[in-house]
Design a protein around this motif. Sequence first.
Motif, PDB file in Angstrom:
ATOM      1  N   ARG A  39     -15.864   0.038  -1.382  1.00 48.56           N
ATOM      2  CA  ARG A  39     -14.525  -0.712  -1.170  1.00 48.56           C
ATOM      3  C   ARG A  39     -14.832  -2.009  -0.526  1.00 48.56           C
ATOM      4  O   ARG A  39     -14.174  -3.141  -0.974  1.00 48.56           O
ATOM      5  N   ARG A  40     -15.785  -2.176   0.501  1.00 51.41           N
ATOM      6  CA  ARG A  40     -15.885  -3.574   1.168  1.00 51.41           C
ATOM      7  C   ARG A  40     -16.664  -4.409   0.266  1.00 51.41           C
ATOM      8  O   ARG A  40     -16.200  -5.601   0.046  1.00 51.41           O
ATOM      9  N   PRO A  41     -17.754  -3.896  -0.582  1.00 52.45           N
ATOM     10  CA  PRO A  41     -18.406  -5.050  -1.403  1.00 52.45           C
ATOM     11  C   PRO A  41     -17.247  -5.863  -2.539  1.00 52.45           C
ATOM     12  O   PRO A  41     -17.566  -6.696  -2.799  1.00 52.45           O
ATOM     13  N   HIS A  42     -16.376  -4.912  -3.048  1.00 53.28           N
ATOM     14  CA  HIS A  42     -15.573  -5.295  -3.878  1.00 53.28           C
ATOM     15  C   HIS A  42     -13.976  -5.916  -3.244  1.00 53.28           C
ATOM     16  O   HIS A  42     -13.112  -6.298  -4.240  1.00 53.28           O
ATOM     17  N   GLY A  43     -13.735  -5.832  -2.298  1.00 55.92           N
ATOM     18  CA  GLY A  43     -12.589  -6.216  -1.394  1.00 55.92           C
ATOM     19  C   GLY A  43     -11.307  -5.460  -1.924  1.00 55.92           C
ATOM     20  O   GLY A  43     -10.407  -5.838  -2.193  1.00 55.92           O
ATOM     21  N   LEU A  44     -11.707  -4.122  -1.955  1.00 50.17           N
ATOM     22  CA  LEU A  44     -10.729  -3.175  -2.513  1.00 50.17           C
ATOM     23  C   LEU A  44      -9.580  -2.760  -1.686  1.00 50.17           C
ATOM     24  O   LEU A  44      -9.923  -2.295  -0.436  1.00 50.17           O
ATOM     25  N   SER A  45      -8.561  -2.721  -2.140  1.00 51.10           N
ATOM     26  CA  SER A  45      -7.161  -2.171  -1.265  1.00 51.10           C
ATOM     27  C   SER A  45      -7.171  -0.852  -1.657  1.00 51.10           C
ATOM     28  O   SER A  45      -6.186  -0.251  -2.283  1.00 51.10           O
ATOM     29  N   PHE A  46      -8.119   0.093  -1.208  1.00 53.39           N
ATOM     30  CA  PHE A  46      -8.321   1.260  -1.385  1.00 53.39           C
ATOM     31  C   PHE A  46      -8.708   2.186  -0.279  1.00 53.39           C
ATOM     32  O   PHE A  46     -10.032   2.029  -0.160  1.00 53.39           O
ATOM     33  N   ALA A 106      -3.499   3.196  -0.985  1.00 49.77           N
ATOM     34  CA  ALA A 106      -4.071   2.265  -2.012  1.00 49.77           C
ATOM     35  C   ALA A 106      -2.936   1.525  -2.662  1.00 49.77           C
ATOM     36  O   ALA A 106      -1.651   1.784  -2.690  1.00 49.77           O
ATOM     37  N   SER A 107      -3.379   0.145  -3.069  1.00 47.64           N
ATOM     38  CA  SER A 107      -2.280  -0.517  -4.419  1.00 47.64           C
ATOM     39  C   SER A 107      -3.037   0.005  -5.587  1.00 47.64           C
ATOM     40  O   SER A 107      -4.071   0.503  -5.711  1.00 47.64           O
ATOM     41  N   ALA A 108      -2.222  -0.209  -6.421  1.00 46.24           N
ATOM     42  CA  ALA A 108      -2.571   0.053  -7.933  1.00 46.24           C
ATOM     43  C   ALA A 108      -3.906  -1.034  -8.209  1.00 46.24           C
ATOM     44  O   ALA A 108      -4.957  -0.443  -8.775  1.00 46.24           O
ATOM     45  N   ARG A 109      -3.818  -2.276  -7.551  1.00 43.73           N
ATOM     46  CA  ARG A 109      -4.786  -2.936  -8.091  1.00 43.73           C
ATOM     47  C   ARG A 109      -6.140  -2.383  -7.353  1.00 43.73           C
ATOM     48  O   ARG A 109      -7.382  -2.543  -7.808  1.00 43.73           O
ATOM     49  N   GLY A 110      -5.868  -1.904  -6.178  1.00 48.22           N
ATOM     50  CA  GLY A 110      -7.278  -1.314  -5.584  1.00 48.22           C
ATOM     51  C   GLY A 110      -8.000  -0.317  -6.059  1.00 48.22           C
ATOM     52  O   GLY A 110      -9.079  -0.162  -6.294  1.00 48.22           O
ATOM     53  N   LEU A 160       1.007  -1.297  -0.229  1.00 53.06           N
ATOM     54  CA  LEU A 160      -0.142   0.174   0.129  1.00 53.06           C
ATOM     55  C   LEU A 160       0.877   1.281   0.105  1.00 53.06           C
ATOM     56  O   LEU A 160       1.892   1.475   0.686  1.00 53.06           O
ATOM     57  N   PHE A 161       0.527   2.434  -0.908  1.00 55.34           N
ATOM     58  CA  PHE A 161       1.438   3.422  -0.910  1.00 55.34           C
ATOM     59  C   PHE A 161       0.164   4.760  -0.680  1.00 55.34           C
ATOM     60  O   PHE A 161      -0.914   4.589  -0.839  1.00 55.34           O
ATOM     61  N   GLY A 162       0.637   5.797  -0.256  1.00 52.62           N
ATOM     62  CA  GLY A 162       0.051   6.893  -0.053  1.00 52.62           C
ATOM     63  C   GLY A 162      -0.115   7.573  -1.537  1.00 52.62           C
ATOM     64  O   GLY A 162       0.772   7.476  -2.292  1.00 52.62           O
ATOM     65  N   VAL A 163      -1.463   7.797  -1.775  1.00 52.05           N
ATOM     66  CA  VAL A 163      -1.870   7.962  -3.386  1.00 52.05           C
ATOM     67  C   VAL A 163      -2.379   9.451  -3.403  1.00 52.05           C
ATOM     68  O   VAL A 163      -2.671   9.953  -4.412  1.00 52.05           O
ATOM     69  N   TYR A 164      -2.119  10.181  -2.480  1.00 52.22           N
ATOM     70  CA  TYR A 164      -2.563  11.586  -2.320  1.00 52.22           C
ATOM     71  C   TYR A 164      -3.634  11.957  -3.363  1.00 52.22           C
ATOM     72  O   TYR A 164      -4.826  11.559  -2.724  1.00 52.22           O
ATOM     73  N   SER A 165      -3.763  12.750  -4.294  1.00 50.24           N
ATOM     74  CA  SER A 165      -5.007  13.193  -4.727  1.00 50.24           C
ATOM     75  C   SER A 165      -5.703  12.121  -5.499  1.00 50.24           C
ATOM     76  O   SER A 165      -7.082  12.429  -5.829  1.00 50.24           O
ATOM     77  N   ILE A 193     -11.994   0.558 -19.963  1.00 55.42           N
ATOM     78  CA  ILE A 193     -10.594   0.286 -19.274  1.00 55.42           C
ATOM     79  C   ILE A 193     -10.574   1.094 -17.909  1.00 55.42           C
ATOM     80  O   ILE A 193     -10.985   2.034 -17.741  1.00 55.42           O
ATOM     81  N   ALA A 194      -9.960   0.491 -16.662  1.00 54.93           N
ATOM     82  CA  ALA A 194      -9.766   1.003 -15.610  1.00 54.93           C
ATOM     83  C   ALA A 194      -8.442   0.914 -15.223  1.00 54.93           C
ATOM     84  O   ALA A 194      -7.684  -0.216 -15.408  1.00 54.93           O
ATOM     85  N   TYR A 195      -7.558   2.037 -14.855  1.00 58.73           N
ATOM     86  CA  TYR A 195      -6.292   1.867 -15.056  1.00 58.73           C
ATOM     87  C   TYR A 195      -5.750   2.662 -13.451  1.00 58.73           C
ATOM     88  O   TYR A 195      -6.168   3.717 -13.260  1.00 58.73           O
ATOM     89  N   ALA A 196      -4.572   2.077 -12.950  1.00 55.24           N
ATOM     90  CA  ALA A 196      -3.580   2.647 -11.773  1.00 55.24           C
ATOM     91  C   ALA A 196      -2.469   2.535 -12.040  1.00 55.24           C
ATOM     92  O   ALA A 196      -1.894   1.399 -12.093  1.00 55.24           O
ATOM     93  N   TYR A 197      -1.538   3.559 -11.533  1.00 54.88           N
ATOM     94  CA  TYR A 197      -0.246   3.345 -11.461  1.00 54.88           C
ATOM     95  C   TYR A 197       0.078   4.127 -10.039  1.00 54.88           C
ATOM     96  O   TYR A 197      -0.198   5.364  -9.889  1.00 54.88           O
ATOM     97  N   VAL A 198       0.907   3.648  -9.290  1.00 52.60           N
ATOM     98  CA  VAL A 198       1.226   4.283  -7.783  1.00 52.60           C
ATOM     99  C   VAL A 198       2.853   4.082  -7.964  1.00 52.60           C
ATOM    100  O   VAL A 198       3.354   3.341  -8.382  1.00 52.60           O
TER     101      VAL A 198
END
Length: 380
Positions: A186-193, A264-268, A62-67, A350-355
């Motif tokens: 977050r909880r219904p989808h088990g997201l690390s965010f 968050a993680s990028a996956r989350g 997990l990383f601080g993802v700021y904005s 597409i859903a994308y995340a880079y951390v």
Amino acid sequence: MKAHEAHPVHGWTDSGYEGVRAAFADVIDAQPETPGQQLAVYRNGRLVVDLWAGPEVDGDSLFGVYSVSKGAVFMVVALLVQDGSLDLDREVAAYWPEFGQAGKADITLRQLLAHQAGVIGVDEHFTVEELADDRVLAERLAAQKPYWKPGTAFGYHGLVIGALVGEVVHRATGRTLHDWWEHRVRRPHGLSFHLGLPQELEPRYRPMRPAAPEPGQITPPEDPPEGQDLGAIAFSTRHLPDLATFSNVRRVRELGQGSAGGVASARGAAGAYAALLGGLDGTPPLFTADTVATFTRPHSVGPDVVTKAESRFTLGFQLYDVRSPALGSQAFGHAGAAGSAAFASPGLGIAYAYVRGQFAVGDAADRENTLLINEVLAAG
């Protein structure tokens, strides 16, 4: 592309996305050392890219993802508007009477979300302890006079938009924005965010590292300009001279400050945007087509009076159509100060995340994201 990787890349890509892995390896290789990076991409609800690199980093780190945190805030607001619990054209003071002080009585929720309210901070600046707590920020901002006539200009409410919107949500529904995020997304989808990182997950957090200056880079003065410097006010530079330290404050992570305190993680982060579009874990989309249309229509376009940059905001979200036209006119999301980014392209599914685990220097993160996005598009 380079023929080898100076730093190992871990994870996997679906068939056809090998170019994305190669581009990610190039991004990592371009750095003397990587403090940790992750990349995740969903296509039509299915994870197709899940990559990471860096010491003591894996796909669950997990990383601080700021904005990027703001994306979670605006997702909740959009869902509440979709439900009929919030009205975009109702005055903020109708939900939160104290906000109507000092010339703010006519500011609508729409104007607030579009960064047009002018309530970017306070003259004396917030301390880091105050910035950690959205309820404290909201109480102080209620009495603040706007820094411009609301609705006549827009400027990035960088560290306070989460507090302002969160107070509206709390007053209108009786539940906190954080509760809604947990309950609806977050909880219904088990997201690390996370907007509020539980103590038991702290071992997964990787501290943010400040930017490493390039040779010959000029260091800014220690004493930031005072007075009516809108950028200094919006980012409380008197007490927070280096934003890189913000996510490393446990209180910030614990309370999940909505503007910049998410973890968050990028996956989350990518998974949250995938959930909006539908198909994640076989679930229907969280956003209706009407909500997508409403929350991807440009509202504030042009010069930002706080950042002095050309910006494109919808109702809270940033538009990605100019940065990457191939993503489509409805591509929406939010970038973070360290160089992280998360967004969705409804037209492409597409859903994308880079951390990133270290603040980027100059436009390095923009270049990294552009390279990675182009390879994702090429794979589609």
